[in-house]
Motif scaffolding. Structure first.
Motif, PDB file in Angstrom:
ATOM      1  N   ILE A   1      10.501  -9.055   7.715  1.00 59.02           N
ATOM      2  CA  ILE A   1       9.839  -8.752   6.476  1.00 59.02           C
ATOM      3  C   ILE A   1       8.275  -8.267   6.362  1.00 59.02           C
ATOM      4  CG2 ILE A   1       9.214  -9.875   4.137  1.00 59.02           C
ATOM      5  CD1 ILE A   1      12.324  -9.369   4.763  1.00 59.02           C
ATOM      6  N   PHE A   2       7.556  -8.926   7.398  1.00 57.57           N
ATOM      7  CA  PHE A   2       6.167  -8.414   7.574  1.00 57.57           C
ATOM      8  C   PHE A   2       6.384  -6.932   8.156  1.00 57.57           C
ATOM      9  CE2 PHE A   2       2.339  -7.925   9.898  1.00 57.57           C
ATOM     10  CZ  PHE A   2       1.457  -8.612   9.163  1.00 57.57           C
ATOM     11  N   GLY A   3       7.247  -6.795   8.979  1.00 60.11           N
ATOM     12  CA  GLY A   3       7.104  -5.351   9.559  1.00 60.11           C
ATOM     13  C   GLY A   3       7.599  -4.239   8.519  1.00 60.11           C
ATOM     14  N   ILE A   4       8.494  -4.629   7.509  1.00 57.43           N
ATOM     15  CA  ILE A   4       9.094  -3.644   6.513  1.00 57.43           C
ATOM     16  C   ILE A   4       7.813  -3.446   5.573  1.00 57.43           C
ATOM     17  CG2 ILE A   4      10.359  -3.417   4.474  1.00 57.43           C
ATOM     18  CD1 ILE A   4      12.622  -5.097   5.880  1.00 57.43           C
ATOM     19  N   HIS A   5       6.835  -4.680   5.269  1.00 59.96           N
ATOM     20  CA  HIS A   5       5.671  -4.184   4.556  1.00 59.96           C
ATOM     21  C   HIS A   5       4.648  -3.578   5.323  1.00 59.96           C
ATOM     22  CE1 HIS A   5       2.014  -5.340   2.235  1.00 59.96           C
ATOM     23  NE2 HIS A   5       1.664  -5.847   3.264  1.00 59.96           N
TER      24      HIS A   5
ATOM     25  N   MET B   1       5.670   0.006   5.024  1.00 56.77           N
ATOM     26  CA  MET B   1       5.642   0.725   3.800  1.00 56.77           C
ATOM     27  C   MET B   1       4.057   1.085   3.694  1.00 56.77           C
ATOM     28  SD  MET B   1       8.146  -1.889   1.744  1.00 56.77           S
ATOM     29  CE  MET B   1       7.538  -1.262  -0.165  1.00 56.77           C
ATOM     30  N   MET B   2       3.082   0.279   3.853  1.00 56.70           N
ATOM     31  CA  MET B   2       1.839   0.583   3.789  1.00 56.70           C
ATOM     32  C   MET B   2       1.310   1.809   4.780  1.00 56.70           C
ATOM     33  SD  MET B   2      -0.304  -3.234   3.559  1.00 56.70           S
ATOM     34  CE  MET B   2      -0.070  -3.603   5.096  1.00 56.70           C
ATOM     35  N   ALA B   3       1.874   1.666   5.889  1.00 57.98           N
ATOM     36  CA  ALA B   3       1.570   3.025   6.873  1.00 57.98           C
ATOM     37  C   ALA B   3       2.066   4.275   6.337  1.00 57.98           C
ATOM     38  CB  ALA B   3       2.023   2.547   8.227  1.00 57.98           C
ATOM     39  N   GLU B   4       3.247   4.432   5.433  1.00 55.88           N
ATOM     40  CA  GLU B   4       3.470   5.460   4.939  1.00 55.88           C
ATOM     41  C   GLU B   4       3.239   5.543   3.320  1.00 55.88           C
ATOM     42  OE1 GLU B   4       7.736   5.944   5.453  1.00 55.88           O
ATOM     43  OE2 GLU B   4       7.895   4.896   7.267  1.00 55.88           O
ATOM     44  N   SER B   5       2.353   4.959   2.888  1.00 51.77           N
ATOM     45  CA  SER B   5       1.892   4.804   1.500  1.00 51.77           C
ATOM     46  C   SER B   5       1.516   6.209   1.088  1.00 51.77           C
ATOM     47  CB  SER B   5       0.931   3.640   1.057  1.00 51.77           C
ATOM     48  OG  SER B   5       0.573   4.080  -0.236  1.00 51.77           O
ATOM     49  N   ALA B   6       1.941   6.631   0.043  1.00 53.54           N
ATOM     50  CA  ALA B   6       1.269   7.952  -0.521  1.00 53.54           C
ATOM     51  C   ALA B   6      -0.072   8.160  -0.745  1.00 53.54           C
ATOM     52  CB  ALA B   6       2.159   8.531  -1.701  1.00 53.54           C
ATOM     53  N   HIS B   7      -0.702   6.869  -1.146  1.00 57.59           N
ATOM     54  CA  HIS B   7      -2.068   6.949  -1.403  1.00 57.59           C
ATOM     55  C   HIS B   7      -2.974   7.222  -0.069  1.00 57.59           C
ATOM     56  CE1 HIS B   7      -2.592   2.864   0.577  1.00 57.59           C
ATOM     57  NE2 HIS B   7      -3.931   3.257   0.447  1.00 57.59           N
TER      58      HIS B   7
ATOM     59  N   TRP C   1       2.211   1.987  -1.770  1.00 60.89           N
ATOM     60  CA  TRP C   1       2.269   0.828  -1.378  1.00 60.89           C
ATOM     61  C   TRP C   1       1.094   0.161  -0.542  1.00 60.89           C
ATOM     62  CZ3 TRP C   1       5.915  -2.784  -3.134  1.00 60.89           C
ATOM     63  CH2 TRP C   1       5.742  -4.098  -2.559  1.00 60.89           C
ATOM     64  N   THR C   2       0.727  -1.005  -1.252  1.00 60.53           N
ATOM     65  CA  THR C   2      -0.463  -1.542  -0.801  1.00 60.53           C
ATOM     66  C   THR C   2      -0.302  -3.230  -0.930  1.00 60.53           C
ATOM     67  OG1 THR C   2      -1.887  -1.507  -2.701  1.00 60.53           O
ATOM     68  CG2 THR C   2      -1.930   0.306  -1.611  1.00 60.53           C
ATOM     69  N   TRP C   3      -1.510  -3.723  -0.586  1.00 60.04           N
ATOM     70  CA  TRP C   3      -1.418  -5.264  -0.395  1.00 60.04           C
ATOM     71  C   TRP C   3      -1.374  -5.537  -2.110  1.00 60.04           C
ATOM     72  CZ3 TRP C   3      -0.299  -8.619   2.831  1.00 60.04           C
ATOM     73  CH2 TRP C   3      -0.600  -8.200   4.239  1.00 60.04           C
TER      74      TRP C   3
ATOM     75  N   ASP D   1       4.295   6.825  15.682  1.00 60.56           N
ATOM     76  CA  ASP D   1       2.965   7.243  15.610  1.00 60.56           C
ATOM     77  C   ASP D   1       2.021   6.910  14.574  1.00 60.56           C
ATOM     78  OD1 ASP D   1       3.698   7.867  18.089  1.00 60.56           O
ATOM     79  OD2 ASP D   1       3.716  10.177  17.761  1.00 60.56           O
ATOM     80  N   GLN D   2       2.400   7.053  13.294  1.00 58.03           N
ATOM     81  CA  GLN D   2       1.881   6.878  12.021  1.00 58.03           C
ATOM     82  C   GLN D   2       1.417   5.298  11.895  1.00 58.03           C
ATOM     83  OE1 GLN D   2      -0.136   8.366   9.939  1.00 58.03           O
ATOM     84  NE2 GLN D   2      -0.003   6.913   8.298  1.00 58.03           N
ATOM     85  N   ILE D   3       2.479   4.643  12.124  1.00 55.67           N
ATOM     86  CA  ILE D   3       2.359   3.181  11.683  1.00 55.67           C
ATOM     87  C   ILE D   3       1.196   2.614  12.898  1.00 55.67           C
ATOM     88  CG2 ILE D   3       3.611   0.820  12.312  1.00 55.67           C
ATOM     89  CD1 ILE D   3       6.334   2.342  11.504  1.00 55.67           C
ATOM     90  N   VAL D   4       1.296   2.999  14.368  1.00 52.95           N
ATOM     91  CA  VAL D   4       0.535   2.566  15.166  1.00 52.95           C
ATOM     92  C   VAL D   4      -1.042   2.855  14.748  1.00 52.95           C
ATOM     93  CG1 VAL D   4      -0.353   2.699  17.429  1.00 52.95           C
ATOM     94  CG2 VAL D   4       2.229   2.561  16.912  1.00 52.95           C
ATOM     95  N   ARG D   5      -1.347   4.257  14.315  1.00 52.63           N
ATOM     96  CA  ARG D   5      -2.292   4.728  13.926  1.00 52.63           C
ATOM     97  C   ARG D   5      -3.059   3.774  12.826  1.00 52.63           C
ATOM     98  NH1 ARG D   5      -4.146  10.449  11.112  1.00 52.63           N
ATOM     99  NH2 ARG D   5      -6.568   9.827  11.118  1.00 52.63           N
ATOM    100  N   TYR D   6      -2.071   3.574  11.843  1.00 57.24           N
ATOM    101  CA  TYR D   6      -2.520   2.877  10.606  1.00 57.24           C
ATOM    102  C   TYR D   6      -2.825   1.637  11.009  1.00 57.24           C
ATOM    103  CZ  TYR D   6      -2.321   0.330   6.383  1.00 57.24           C
ATOM    104  OH  TYR D   6      -2.548  -0.549   5.199  1.00 57.24           O
ATOM    105  N   LEU D   7      -2.302   0.829  11.819  1.00 51.81           N
ATOM    106  CA  LEU D   7      -2.637  -0.353  12.319  1.00 51.81           C
ATOM    107  C   LEU D   7      -3.960  -0.426  12.983  1.00 51.81           C
ATOM    108  CD1 LEU D   7       0.813  -1.939  13.812  1.00 51.81           C
ATOM    109  CD2 LEU D   7      -0.419  -2.485  11.741  1.00 51.81           C
TER     110      LEU D   7
END
Length: 247
Positions: free
Chosen positions: A31-35, A38-44, A65-67, A135-141
């Motif tokens: 669940i944490f991973g899904i969230h 979603m944040m890493a792909e958020s349109a904002h 999708w944000t906190w 790659d986007q997820i890793v960069r966002y993290l």
């Protein structure tokens, strides 16, 4: 914040759970991973300070999708329902509700998939993200999403100023702890620059860029002498919209 989201100073709400594990059950990690995905792909993120090309990601997810999205869903729960569920169960409910209300999945399809994995818990899970999404997820993290934004104004308050915390209308989501409403405090730090919030909270007053302050409160001013330890100071980082000059 609403009752269930900030319990500071309220009595008889025990027993307190002192569980120290971040994830008590394996499914909570997912669940944490899904969230996080979603944040890493958020349109904002297309307007974030780190320049993310989320508009070109090979994904069907095109929403913000944000906190704030996660917290708004949890704060919107009926309080007695809120206390019935574990931490990540509330996350699961909020995320599932978002996907249904946003049209990404139909309720019947969601129920069918739930039934499938209940009957076959070892069935294969969906494929892992493609290389561009990974790659986007890793960069966002690594780089995150800063709320720091350009701001042409000047702070209304300065270090050493006395302030009183406002009492704005209750809204779906707020960043103001309920126990600080109407309490006196003192500015101990004015953070450089100005910060926006993920969403505009309407009558609550935050969203657009504004100064943020570190405010100190005497515990006795919050909870009274009988319920406060001597010489105790409480600190809170607060948006300027929540602060008022002493009357």
């Amino acid at each position: 914040m609403k009752l269930q989201h900030y319990l500071g100073g309220l009595e008889n709400l025990g027993p307190v759970d002192f569980e120290k594990k971040v994830f008590v059950q394996e499914w909570e990690k997912r669940i944490f991973g899904i969230h996080t995905v979603m944040m890493a792909e958020s349109a904002h993120l297309i307007n974030a300070l780190p320049k993310y090309s989320v508009d070109t990601l090979p994904t069907a997810f095109k929403s913000d999708w944000t906190w704030a999205s996660l917290r708004t869903g949890a704060e919107g729960m009926q309080p007695f329902e809120y206390f019935k569920f574990r931490y990540y169960e509330k996350w699961l409910g909020g995320i599932s509700g978002f996907f249904v209300s946003s049209g990404y999945i139909e309720p019947d399809e969601l129920n069918t998939r739930v039934d499938h994995y209940r009957q076959e818990p070892d069935a294969p899970l969906p494929d892992k993200p493609s290389a561009p999404i990974r790659d986007q997820i890793v960069r966002y993290l690594m780089e995150g999403d800063s709320g720091l934004r350009p701001y042409a104004g000047a702070p209304l308050f300065y270090q050493g100023d006395g302030v009183v915390i406002g009492d704005p209308v209750a809204v779906d989501h707020t960043r103001l702890p309920g126990y600080l409403r109407n309490k006196p405090g003192k500015i101990v730090e004015v953070y450089p620059g100005a910060y926006a919030y993920f969403v505009n909270t309407g009558l609550d007053g935050i969203g657009e860029p504004m100064p943020v302050y570190r405010v100190a409160f005497d515990a006795v001013d919050i909870w009274g002498e009988e319920k406060s330890e001597p010489n105790t100071t409480i600190y809170a980082d607060l948006f300027e919209a929540y602060l008022q000059p002493p009357s």
